[in-house]
Design a protein around this motif. Structure first.
Motif, PDB file in Angstrom:
ATOM      1  N   LEU A  51       0.833  -1.207   0.000  1.00 54.81           N
ATOM      2  CA  LEU A  51       0.000   0.000   0.000  1.00 54.81           C
ATOM      3  C   LEU A  51       0.866   1.255   0.000  1.00 54.81           C
ATOM      4  O   LEU A  51       0.565   2.227  -0.694  1.00 54.81           O
ATOM      5  CB  LEU A  51      -0.917  -0.001   1.224  1.00 54.81           C
ATOM      6  CG  LEU A  51      -1.725   1.280   1.468  1.00 54.81           C
ATOM      7  CD1 LEU A  51      -2.667   1.559   0.310  1.00 54.81           C
ATOM      8  CD2 LEU A  51      -2.485   1.192   2.795  1.00 54.81           C
ATOM      9  N   ARG A 368      -7.332  -2.801  -4.553  1.00 55.87           N
ATOM     10  CA  ARG A 368      -7.040  -1.368  -4.675  1.00 55.87           C
ATOM     11  C   ARG A 368      -6.760  -1.004  -6.124  1.00 55.87           C
ATOM     12  O   ARG A 368      -6.434  -1.849  -6.948  1.00 55.87           O
ATOM     13  CB  ARG A 368      -5.820  -1.010  -3.826  1.00 55.87           C
ATOM     14  CG  ARG A 368      -5.907  -1.419  -2.369  1.00 55.87           C
ATOM     15  CD  ARG A 368      -4.542  -1.319  -1.709  1.00 55.87           C
ATOM     16  NE  ARG A 368      -4.562  -1.795  -0.325  1.00 55.87           N
ATOM     17  CZ  ARG A 368      -3.578  -2.478   0.222  1.00 55.87           C
ATOM     18  NH1 ARG A 368      -2.478  -2.757  -0.480  1.00 55.87           N
ATOM     19  NH2 ARG A 368      -3.658  -2.868   1.472  1.00 55.87           N
ATOM     20  N   GLU A 382      -9.416   3.337  -3.104  1.00 55.27           N
ATOM     21  CA  GLU A 382     -10.348   2.232  -2.899  1.00 55.27           C
ATOM     22  C   GLU A 382     -11.378   2.248  -4.022  1.00 55.27           C
ATOM     23  O   GLU A 382     -11.961   3.293  -4.310  1.00 55.27           O
ATOM     24  CB  GLU A 382     -11.041   2.414  -1.546  1.00 55.27           C
ATOM     25  CG  GLU A 382     -11.997   1.314  -1.161  1.00 55.27           C
ATOM     26  CD  GLU A 382     -12.596   1.570   0.198  1.00 55.27           C
ATOM     27  OE1 GLU A 382     -13.809   1.866   0.270  1.00 55.27           O
ATOM     28  OE2 GLU A 382     -11.842   1.508   1.194  1.00 55.27           O
ATOM     29  N   LEU A 390      -6.255   6.060  -0.320  1.00 52.53           N
ATOM     30  CA  LEU A 390      -5.648   5.224   0.704  1.00 52.53           C
ATOM     31  C   LEU A 390      -4.193   5.578   0.967  1.00 52.53           C
ATOM     32  O   LEU A 390      -3.711   5.422   2.083  1.00 52.53           O
ATOM     33  CB  LEU A 390      -5.747   3.747   0.309  1.00 52.53           C
ATOM     34  CG  LEU A 390      -7.158   3.199   0.067  1.00 52.53           C
ATOM     35  CD1 LEU A 390      -7.083   1.770  -0.436  1.00 52.53           C
ATOM     36  CD2 LEU A 390      -7.991   3.287   1.340  1.00 52.53           C
TER      37      LEU A 390
END
Length: 425
Positions: A51, A368, A382, A390
């Motif tokens: 992420l 994602r 998202e 995010l």
């Protein structure tokens, strides 16, 4: 006295079976074998992609790449492949060595580096955002297919040995070559849209012979484009959807015969790869002012008036491809404005300025969506009808990043102007 050992053996057997199931569930993600991954739609089945990252966080390795090239990486069996173009004789006449490279996925070390063609420098036009090695390779089994436009197309083994080469397809590109090849059975399909002539060709993946060649039908002032075909199956037949200047055309993959077309007047320099989802093909019409067409691909002949389900004229990308996730279509225009619309109707859900300029295509993985700017900033969102950011990541280098992401296992591969990164938590 025999019951306890028997029960113990049964428990052990059950654990072994469960272990096998767990191993199956957590098997590595499928290989990334072409531009925009399996199926060419920008989707990865990896579950645990990173992420967040930076120049010092979640970078497994970083390897320098010599030369110029914007081909995206492709991945198979723990190896990474891409192309580049290096200067010859100190760049005296802009001649280039056109090369294929292979990297080890675990450590990023170059396993082999092979010259495939040489490109003379005289008369070569090259846009500042293009390169002599912008087409992404295609890989299947132990064969790697590389394409350098009129400079040549070739097949190599994954060990770097040349199987065949062809330079039969001649045309004069404007601003350089760009479209990537695709594979249908034993046919390698390429678009060749130059300033002098425009056609689509099928090349034997086994021998390199040209098995069919179909001239483009559109009569336009600027014929040059840079599209990558998208293969879709409709009514049991596979179509190669190939945007070009003036029109998008679907061809029969085996014969090159035109199946249907949609005209968009003088649209040219078309780059985005079509997306197919929810029964519709999504196409950008290119410069000067892009329009987005949602097309039902079940028609035949000229379906401009009969099979275009909806269009959008604002915020449409000229370079990045679009991305379909569920019932929504996501895209970012070259100026950094991202949009989400309903795929079946074109209704706008949200529009958000991400900042920066964009050439790379977004992808979806691990639940994602990843948007990468031309300076390496990646906005992670998202999926959904409401914009939810995010993360926002930078690699910290003063490098351009025009190549699109690739995925290997649970890692992201990012190619910058000078390096290849493996990003992994």
């Amino acid at each position: 006295m025999m019951f306890a050992p028997t029960r113990y053996l049964l428990v052990v057997l059950l654990l072994v079976l469960l272990g096998g199931c767990i191993a199956t569930i957590t098997c590595p993600a499928e290989d990334w074998t072409q531009f925009r991954g399996p199926g060419g739609q920008g989707h990865s089945d990896a579950a645990m992609l990173p992420l967040t990252w930076s120049e010092t966080e979640n970078i497994a390795w970083k390897t320098p790449i010599a030369g110029d090239g914007w081909s995206s990486p492709v991945v198979a069996e723990g190896k990474i492949f891409l192309t580049t173009a290096t200067a010859i004789d100190d760049d005296a006449d802009k001649a280039r060595s056109l090369r294929a490279l292979c990297f080890g996925a675990d450590d990023g070390q170059i396993l082999w580096d092979r010259e495939v063609f040489r490109q003379a420098g005289e008369g070569v036009q090259m846009h500042k955002k293009n390169s002599p090695a912008s087409a992404t390779p295609v890989i299947r089994d132990d064969r790697l297919y590389v394409h350098f436009g009129p400079s040549g197309t070739a097949c190599l083994t994954t060990d770097g040995e040349v199987v065949w080469k062809t330079q039969e397809l001649k045309f004069k590109p404007v601003h350089g070559n760009g479209g990537s090849p695709v594979l249908y059975n034993d046919t390698l399909i390429v678009t060749c849209d130059g300033g002098d002539q425009q056609f689509v060709a099928g090349i034997s993946a086994t021998t390199g012979d040209v098995v069919w060649k179909t001239d483009r039908r559109a009569d336009v002032r600027k014929g040059f484009s840079f599209s990558t075909p998208t293969l879709i199956e409709v009514d049991g037949r596979t179509q190669a959807v190939c945007p070009g200047s003036g029109a998008v055309v679907a061809y029969d993959c085996e014969t090159g015969r035109e199946l249907w077309h949609v005209d968009y007047d003088e649209g040219y320099s078309v780059v985005p790869r079509p997306v197919y989802a929810n029964g519709l093909v999504f196409v950008s019409s290119g410069y000067d002012s892009a329009s987005l067409y949602a097309i039902d691909p079940t028609g035949r002949g000229d379906v401009t008036d009969s099979h275009v389900r909806w269009t959008i004229d604002k915020g449409v990308p000229k370079t990045p491809s679009m991305l379909a996730v569920g019932g929504e279509l996501y895209f970012v225009d070259d100026g950094g404005v991202a949009s989400c619309v309903d795929a079946t109707s074109g209704k706008l859900h949200w529009k958000k300025r991400l900042g920066g300029k964009y050439s790379a295509s977004p992808f979806y993985g691990g639940g994602r969506i990843y948007f990468q700017s031309e300076t390496g900033t990646t906005t992670v969102i998202e999926p959904g009808k409401t914009f939810v950011e995010l993360a926002n990541n930078e690699i910290g280098e003063d490098d351009r990043t025009f190549a699109s992401f690739a995925v290997i296992d649970d890692a992201i591969l990012l190619r910058s102007e000078t390096h290849l990164y493996r990003i992994e938590e």
